[in-house]
Design a protein around this motif. Structure first.
Motif, PDB file in Angstrom:
ATOM      1  N   THR A   1     -41.004  -5.854 -18.982  1.00  0.00           N
ATOM      2  CA  THR A   1     -40.076  -6.470 -19.922  1.00  0.00           C
ATOM      3  C   THR A   1     -39.886  -5.573 -21.132  1.00  0.00           C
ATOM      4  O   THR A   1     -40.847  -5.046 -21.676  1.00  0.00           O
ATOM      5  CB  THR A   1     -40.590  -7.858 -20.367  1.00  0.00           C
ATOM      6  N   GLU A   2     -38.635  -5.420 -21.546  1.00  0.00           N
ATOM      7  CA  GLU A   2     -38.282  -4.614 -22.714  1.00  0.00           C
ATOM      8  C   GLU A   2     -37.434  -5.477 -23.642  1.00  0.00           C
ATOM      9  O   GLU A   2     -36.451  -6.083 -23.223  1.00  0.00           O
ATOM     10  CB  GLU A   2     -37.481  -3.394 -22.264  1.00  0.00           C
TER      11      GLU A   2
ATOM     12  N   ILE B   1     -31.562  -7.985 -27.096  1.00  0.00           N
ATOM     13  CA  ILE B   1     -31.402  -7.518 -25.723  1.00  0.00           C
ATOM     14  C   ILE B   1     -32.744  -7.656 -25.011  1.00  0.00           C
ATOM     15  O   ILE B   1     -33.762  -7.138 -25.483  1.00  0.00           O
ATOM     16  CB  ILE B   1     -30.925  -6.052 -25.690  1.00  0.00           C
ATOM     17  N   THR B   2     -32.724  -8.376 -23.899  1.00  0.00           N
ATOM     18  CA  THR B   2     -33.927  -8.593 -23.100  1.00  0.00           C
ATOM     19  C   THR B   2     -33.688  -8.021 -21.709  1.00  0.00           C
ATOM     20  O   THR B   2     -32.702  -8.359 -21.063  1.00  0.00           O
ATOM     21  CB  THR B   2     -34.255 -10.091 -22.986  1.00  0.00           C
ATOM     22  N   LYS B   3     -34.574  -7.122 -21.283  1.00  0.00           N
ATOM     23  CA  LYS B   3     -34.469  -6.522 -19.951  1.00  0.00           C
ATOM     24  C   LYS B   3     -35.756  -6.810 -19.189  1.00  0.00           C
ATOM     25  O   LYS B   3     -36.850  -6.576 -19.692  1.00  0.00           O
ATOM     26  CB  LYS B   3     -34.289  -5.005 -20.042  1.00  0.00           C
ATOM     27  N   HIS B   4     -35.599  -7.327 -17.975  1.00  0.00           N
ATOM     28  CA  HIS B   4     -36.733  -7.556 -17.084  1.00  0.00           C
ATOM     29  C   HIS B   4     -36.502  -6.726 -15.827  1.00  0.00           C
ATOM     30  O   HIS B   4     -35.437  -6.792 -15.223  1.00  0.00           O
ATOM     31  CB  HIS B   4     -36.845  -9.031 -16.670  1.00  0.00           C
ATOM     32  N   ARG B   5     -37.496  -5.954 -15.448  1.00  0.00           N
ATOM     33  CA  ARG B   5     -37.460  -5.208 -14.186  1.00  0.00           C
ATOM     34  C   ARG B   5     -38.566  -5.764 -13.303  1.00  0.00           C
ATOM     35  O   ARG B   5     -39.734  -5.757 -13.694  1.00  0.00           O
ATOM     36  CB  ARG B   5     -37.657  -3.723 -14.433  1.00  0.00           C
TER      37      ARG B   5
ATOM     38  N   GLU C   1     -33.214  -6.285 -11.583  1.00  0.00           N
ATOM     39  CA  GLU C   1     -33.201  -6.059 -13.029  1.00  0.00           C
ATOM     40  C   GLU C   1     -32.328  -7.138 -13.655  1.00  0.00           C
ATOM     41  O   GLU C   1     -31.187  -7.354 -13.230  1.00  0.00           O
ATOM     42  CB  GLU C   1     -32.668  -4.678 -13.360  1.00  0.00           C
ATOM     43  N   ILE C   2     -32.879  -7.830 -14.647  1.00  0.00           N
ATOM     44  CA  ILE C   2     -32.171  -8.912 -15.328  1.00  0.00           C
ATOM     45  C   ILE C   2     -32.005  -8.500 -16.789  1.00  0.00           C
ATOM     46  O   ILE C   2     -32.992  -8.220 -17.470  1.00  0.00           O
ATOM     47  CB  ILE C   2     -32.961 -10.230 -15.245  1.00  0.00           C
ATOM     48  N   ILE C   3     -30.763  -8.471 -17.276  1.00  0.00           N
ATOM     49  CA  ILE C   3     -30.476  -8.086 -18.656  1.00  0.00           C
ATOM     50  C   ILE C   3     -29.692  -9.215 -19.310  1.00  0.00           C
ATOM     51  O   ILE C   3     -28.678  -9.667 -18.773  1.00  0.00           O
ATOM     52  CB  ILE C   3     -29.671  -6.780 -18.723  1.00  0.00           C
ATOM     53  N   THR C   4     -30.182  -9.684 -20.475  1.00  0.00           N
ATOM     54  CA  THR C   4     -29.458 -10.689 -21.244  1.00  0.00           C
ATOM     55  C   THR C   4     -29.242 -10.174 -22.654  1.00  0.00           C
ATOM     56  O   THR C   4     -30.063  -9.426 -23.189  1.00  0.00           O
ATOM     57  CB  THR C   4     -30.201 -12.040 -21.299  1.00  0.00           C
ATOM     58  N   LYS C   5     -28.126 -10.584 -23.230  1.00  0.00           N
ATOM     59  CA  LYS C   5     -27.802 -10.235 -24.618  1.00  0.00           C
ATOM     60  C   LYS C   5     -27.420 -11.514 -25.345  1.00  0.00           C
ATOM     61  O   LYS C   5     -26.601 -12.285 -24.852  1.00  0.00           O
ATOM     62  CB  LYS C   5     -26.650  -9.240 -24.674  1.00  0.00           C
TER      63      LYS C   5
END
Length: 93
Positions: free
Chosen positions: A25-26, A39-43, A53-57
């Motif tokens: 998670t980033e 910005i949330t990124k899950h790999r 890969e899930i990216i939310t803003k």
């Protein structure tokens, strides 16, 4: 004129991720003029492959500006205005 600011050390920084089965998670914040974007990124890693890969803003309110000390290329001290940063507190269960 270039300015440099003090950079905080990263606590518990991970240099590699176990890609046999993990979620990486980033979190980051992008500053806009009158708001910020979280910005949330899950790999998701499974068997050494990137499964998804899930990216939310999300738009969040800006914390405003703050003054920080900086230094130009000639070593002269200056006060510069920059956007305040959010602190991250994460609970993992």
């Amino acid at each position: 004129m270039a300015f440099t600011a003090c950079k905080k050390e990263k606590e518990d920084e991970v240099n590699s991720v176990d890609k046999s089965g993990s979620i990486e998670t980033e979190l980051s914040v992008e500053h806009l003029e009158n708001a910020d974007v979280l910005i949330t990124k899950h790999r998701i890693w499974k068997q050494k492959n990137l499964f998804k890969e899930i990216i939310t803003k999300d738009t969040i309110p800006s914390l405003g500006d703050t003054l920080v000390g900086g230094e130009d290329n000639d070593g002269n001290d200056h006060i510069v205005k920059t956007k305040k940063d959010y602190e991250f507190f994460i609970t993992v269960q």
